[in-house]
Scaffold this active site. Structure first.
Site, short mmCIF file in Angstrom:
data_model
loop_
_atom_site.label_atom_id
_atom_site.label_comp_id
_atom_site.label_asym_id
_atom_site.label_seq_id
_atom_site.Cartn_x
_atom_site.Cartn_y
_atom_site.Cartn_z
N GLN A 49 13.74 70.05 43.03
CA GLN A 49 15.36 70.74 42.93
C GLN A 49 14.98 71.85 44.37
O GLN A 49 13.30 72.03 44.50
CB GLN A 49 15.13 71.93 41.94
CG GLN A 49 15.86 73.15 42.43
CD GLN A 49 16.40 72.83 41.07
OE1 GLN A 49 16.28 73.05 39.79
NE2 GLN A 49 17.49 74.06 40.23
N CYS A 96 19.87 72.68 38.49
CA CYS A 96 18.97 71.58 37.71
C CYS A 96 20.06 70.66 36.99
O CYS A 96 19.63 69.69 37.19
CB CYS A 96 17.94 72.53 36.93
SG CYS A 96 18.83 73.38 36.10
N HIS A 152 17.42 76.32 31.98
CA HIS A 152 16.94 75.22 32.16
C HIS A 152 17.32 73.29 31.71
O HIS A 152 17.85 73.83 30.35
CB HIS A 152 15.81 74.51 32.41
CG HIS A 152 15.29 74.20 33.80
ND1 HIS A 152 16.09 74.10 35.30
CD2 HIS A 152 14.14 72.86 33.50
CE1 HIS A 152 15.44 73.78 35.23
NE2 HIS A 152 14.40 72.90 34.86
N ASN A 196 11.74 66.88 33.98
CA ASN A 196 12.05 68.63 34.15
C ASN A 196 12.34 68.43 36.27
O ASN A 196 11.27 68.35 36.70
CB ASN A 196 10.80 69.28 34.75
CG ASN A 196 10.82 70.63 35.09
OD1 ASN A 196 11.91 71.12 35.66
ND2 ASN A 196 9.83 71.77 34.60
N TRP A 228 12.79 69.96 37.92
CA TRP A 228 11.90 70.67 39.07
C TRP A 228 10.19 69.79 39.87
O TRP A 228 9.92 69.75 40.19
CB TRP A 228 11.07 72.18 38.64
CG TRP A 228 12.23 73.37 38.15
CD1 TRP A 228 13.34 73.02 38.76
CD2 TRP A 228 11.62 74.28 37.71
NE1 TRP A 228 13.71 74.87 38.48
CE2 TRP A 228 12.75 75.05 37.91
CE3 TRP A 228 10.54 74.73 37.23
CZ2 TRP A 228 12.78 76.28 37.27
CZ3 TRP A 228 10.76 76.10 36.75
CH2 TRP A 228 11.59 76.96 37.27
N ASP A 252 81.99 66.65 46.21
CA ASP A 252 82.81 66.17 47.27
C ASP A 252 83.36 64.38 47.18
O ASP A 252 81.77 63.66 47.76
CB ASP A 252 82.14 66.25 48.72
CG ASP A 252 83.04 65.82 49.39
OD1 ASP A 252 83.79 65.50 49.32
OD2 ASP A 252 83.11 65.05 50.95
N LYS A 290 83.84 68.87 52.28
CA LYS A 290 84.94 69.89 51.76
C LYS A 290 85.33 69.28 50.57
O LYS A 290 85.69 68.53 50.00
CB LYS A 290 86.02 70.31 52.93
CG LYS A 290 85.95 70.73 54.48
CD LYS A 290 87.20 70.89 54.45
CE LYS A 290 86.28 71.23 56.45
NZ LYS A 290 87.54 72.46 57.27
N GLU A 313 88.45 69.26 43.56
CA GLU A 313 86.99 69.21 43.13
C GLU A 313 86.71 70.99 43.15
O GLU A 313 85.61 70.74 42.16
CB GLU A 313 86.97 68.77 44.39
CG GLU A 313 86.85 66.91 45.16
CD GLU A 313 86.45 66.36 46.10
OE1 GLU A 313 86.72 65.48 46.64
OE2 GLU A 313 86.24 67.18 46.93
N ASP A 324 69.88 84.93 27.63
CA ASP A 324 69.88 85.38 28.09
C ASP A 324 69.71 86.85 26.72
O ASP A 324 69.66 87.93 26.27
CB ASP A 324 70.43 86.14 29.37
CG ASP A 324 69.82 87.10 29.72
OD1 ASP A 324 68.40 87.64 29.25
OD2 ASP A 324 70.85 88.12 30.65
N GLU A 359 63.59 80.77 27.72
CA GLU A 359 64.84 81.62 27.45
C GLU A 359 65.55 80.28 28.40
O GLU A 359 66.28 79.38 27.46
CB GLU A 359 65.64 82.42 27.46
CG GLU A 359 64.87 83.36 27.58
CD GLU A 359 65.46 85.39 27.45
OE1 GLU A 359 65.60 85.82 26.53
OE2 GLU A 359 65.60 85.13 28.73
#
Length: 713
Positions: free
Chosen positions: A99, A105, A261, A285, A287, A583, A589, A594, A613, A624
């Site tokens: 390490q 570790c 460790h 270990n 290390w 549409d 349009k 519609e 609400d 809600e």
């Protein structure tokens, strides 16, 4: 628009269906393609420098080096550190490395375990890499990250001070696979500093994509030794850790062990000593030095009480960080044992019976699907629910009465790349048996179910860990698994993994789209009739008796919904989308009929909004919103509800009337293909076409695109 992470989750799900994200076809981390990059470097004859994890102080991070030392860091390629670098020298071993300055570790202990499993090691570390043929300073490694395998590309510039590696280093200075593997994982974590502190379980899972099982050594199961022996014989990786001391420092105790460790479990052995059986555990270990000095340590006289054969096989009197200790001492001085495996057959020793795995990704969203634990009876039911049917065991999986046959694991996914910025929530899950009167129930189980039924199994406690698991015994039947955070209204993503000896059938229990007619009474008496609507329409229409988006905007904001709008009214873009959806004559349009239909819908949705609400704020909270969707006569999955909230909600998490009307208009168009409605506009039919060929939750990908699309209302 939803945050980028939501979109990426959807993209990832699609990629997984196409085979991406598997160990044989991993995803490209940060979209970097190793093979393309290598080809580019070779053609241009250049050495690769990774712009996504550059060789600078940001990649080191802050906090592990003094500012004065950080200023001395020089990033060097291995060829600048030693004359003839190698990727691997004389094979891969746990004794290859030690390490460095970063407190990882836990990661190095996991590498130590990885070196025992060559097949798994080869998946993580492509061993064909070298510094000779086609070398261009480019390397790659693979890790499993929260449901998918990723291929991580790095350059080979490593941080040094005075020409020496400051992080992990090899005993042979010419070997560099450990340093390059550490750099790749640092890139995934965000920086070297982000690797500071952790548990072996994290890296063990990232090396295997397997199931993590944690055993509390203060209260171990009676068959602990048998489990460890079977795990050692199977393709399992094992790590463990010591108790943290009064400070975060790694203090070396008089017995040679290091506080706070991580260690690797590298072996188990049963020996005869003084005519008694002794169970020994071998640990390492990371290390690379520093060992236990109690009973059965390297210098212990107890080794003279075993046979010469066992002594020659086990004893190695070297300060290499590896040592033996009695199982009782192991349980006394270590806090937990982490075992990671692809298949948990070592738990009962029945290797004939094959475990079946189900894997699900989900999300808790504040206000919609984050109901908290069972201490919150009013909201617990809103959590994600998974319905599980457990079949009878096959003949080869015959078991004793009450023997455990299912393992459930819940892992939370981070919302940030930098590991040290990730704040884990307290998570857990409960398992309920579905009684006969609920077997025919479809959709989410209501709050009343949980008030009358108690869990038959659950995680022991809610912990702020990356994952929790529970091994349980479930008889054949139907069950409901509810993962949750401890507190309500906490947003996070999760992965639920279910392993079972018996055949299981699992599906998310939130309910898909089911067309239901809106009750006419919901609209109420609005005081208008169709003729008066037509009269108003003619006052705003052009000579062809049509209105465009701008005219519709004035009608909605000034005449129809006046005084009810909290965010300034409908935008022109929103009205253009309304025109496109309504549409049916495809003129760009709306004609009179519609328009009248749109007006009726808007007033109906306004009434639903007002009834839902309950807080009387003029907006809908996310909870809600769920009630309003139900009141509109539609059923929706949790994932769809979450995305609706993200797409249409404000930064404070509330839905305005304008957004709600826009949402339901779009949602209504999603229903119409299921009803066979031929009056849908061309624009809506085109954008919603993926839904028409599927039903219920099977239409999910197409529906998601419509809900979160930037051209949505």
């Amino acid at each position: 628009m939803p945050p980028p992470g939501v979109c990426m989750n959807i993209i990832s799900a699609r990629h997984m269906k196409d085979g991406y994200g598997t160990v044989t076809n991993p995803e490209r981390f940060l979209n970097q393609d190793f093979h393309q990059m290598k080809q580019y470097c070779l053609i241009r004859q250049v050495r690769y420098i990774d712009e996504m994890f550059p060789p600078d102080r940001n990649s080191v991070g802050s906090g592990i080096l003094k500012p004065s030392d950080l200023a001395r860091v020089v990033w060097l390629r291995p060829g600048k550190i030693v004359p003839n670098p190698s990727f691997v020298v004389d094979g891969v071993s746990r004794f290859d490395f030690g390490q460095g300055l970063v407190g990882n570790c836990w990661f190095l202990a996991s590498i130590g375990a990885l070196t025992f499993q060559n097949h798994i090691l080869g998946q993580v570390v492509p061993l064909e890499q070298n510094f000779d043929e086609n070398y261009c300073g480019l390397f790659h490694f693979r890790f499993w990250r929260f449901g998918r395998w990723v291929d991580v590309v790095i350059d080979d510039k490593l941080p040094t001070i005075d020409g020496r590696l400051i992080f992990v280093h090899s005993r042979d200075p010419t070997e560099f696979w450990p340093a390059l593997l550490e750099k790749a994982y640092a890139k995934v974590c965000g920086s070297y500093t982000d690797m500071n502190a952790g548990t072996p379980a994290e890296a063990l899972v990232d090396f295997t994509g397997g199931v993590h099982i944690c055993i509390n050594l203060a209260n171990p199961p009676p068959n602990l030794w048998e489990m460890m022996c079977r795990a050692g014989q199977s393709k399992s990786l094992m790590g463990c850790g010591t108790q943290q001391g009064a400070t975060s420092a790694n203090t070396v105790l008089p017995n040679g062990l290091v506080q706070g460790h991580a260690y690797t479990v590298t072996g188990v052995k049963e020996v005869m000593s003084r005519e008694q059986i002794v169970n020994l555990v071998r640990l390492w270990n990371p290390w690379g030095q520093g060992e236990w000095n109690g009973d059965w340590s390297d210098q212990s006289p107890l080794w003279q009480t075993v046979s010469p054969q066992d002594r020659d096989m086990c004893l190695s009197v070297r300060d290499d960080g590896e040592f033996w200790m009695h199982l009782q001492d192991f349980c006394k001085f270590y806090t937990d044992l982490d075992i990671c495996c692809l298949c948990p057959d070592f738990l009962d020793g029945n290797s004939i019976c094959h475990w079946r795995t189900s894997f699900y990704e989900g999300r808790w969203v504040a206000g919609t699907t984050a109901g908290g634990c069972m201490n919150n009876p009013g909201s617990f039911w809103t959590n994600p629910q998974y319905r599980v049917k457990v079949d009878e065991l096959s003949s080869e999986c015959s078991e004793k009465q009450g023997e455990k046959n299912m393992l459930v694991s819940l892992m939370q996914k981070p919302d940030k790349r930098n590991r040290h910025l990730v704040q884990t929530l307290h998570i857990g899950f409960s398992v309920f048996e579905v009684p006969e009167n609920y077997v025919a129930h479809r959709g989410k189980f209501p709050a009343s179910f949980f008030s009358m039924n108690k869990p038959v199994a659950q995680s022991k406690t809610y912990v702020d860990a990356r994952d929790v698991m529970e091994f349980m015994a479930l008889k054949p039947g139907e069950y409901l698994i509810v993962p949750s955070t401890y507190s309500p209204n906490e947003t996070a993503s999760f992965i639920l993994t279910i392993l079972s000896k018996a055949e299981t059938h699992v599906h998310e229990n939130s309910g898909g789209l089911e067309p239901m007619e809106v009750k006419e009474s919901i609209a109420g008496e609005n005081g208008e009739n169709d003729e008066s609507r037509r009269t108003l329409f003619r006052q705003y229409s052009d000579k062809y008796e049509e209105v465009d988006a701008e005219q519709l905007q004035r009608l909605l904001n000034e005449k129809i919904l006046k005084g009810e709008l909290k965010s300034g009214g409908f935008s022109t873009d929103a009205c253009r989308s309304m025109v496109a959806l309504m549409d049916t004559s495809v003129t760009g349009k709306l004609n009179c009929e519609e328009f009248v239909l749109l007006w009726k819908k808007a007033v109906t949705y306004q009434e639903i909004f007002s009834h839902s609400d309950v807080s009387k704020t003029g907006t809908l909270s996310l909870s809600e919103l769920r009630n309003a969707i139900i009141a509109s006569g539609k059923k929706v999955s949790d994932e769809m509800l979450n995305l609706m909230a993200l797409r249409y909600g404000t930064s404070s998490g509330h839905i305005t009337l304008e957004s709600f009307i826009s949402l339901l208009l779009r949602f209504d168009c999603m229903y119409r293909p299921c009803r066979g409605d031929s009056s849908l506009s061309r624009e809506a039919q085109t954008s919603l076409s993926p839904v028409t060929s599927a039903s219920s939750s099977k239409a999910f990908p197409g529906q998601l695109r419509d809900i979160i699309s930037p051209v949505c209302l």
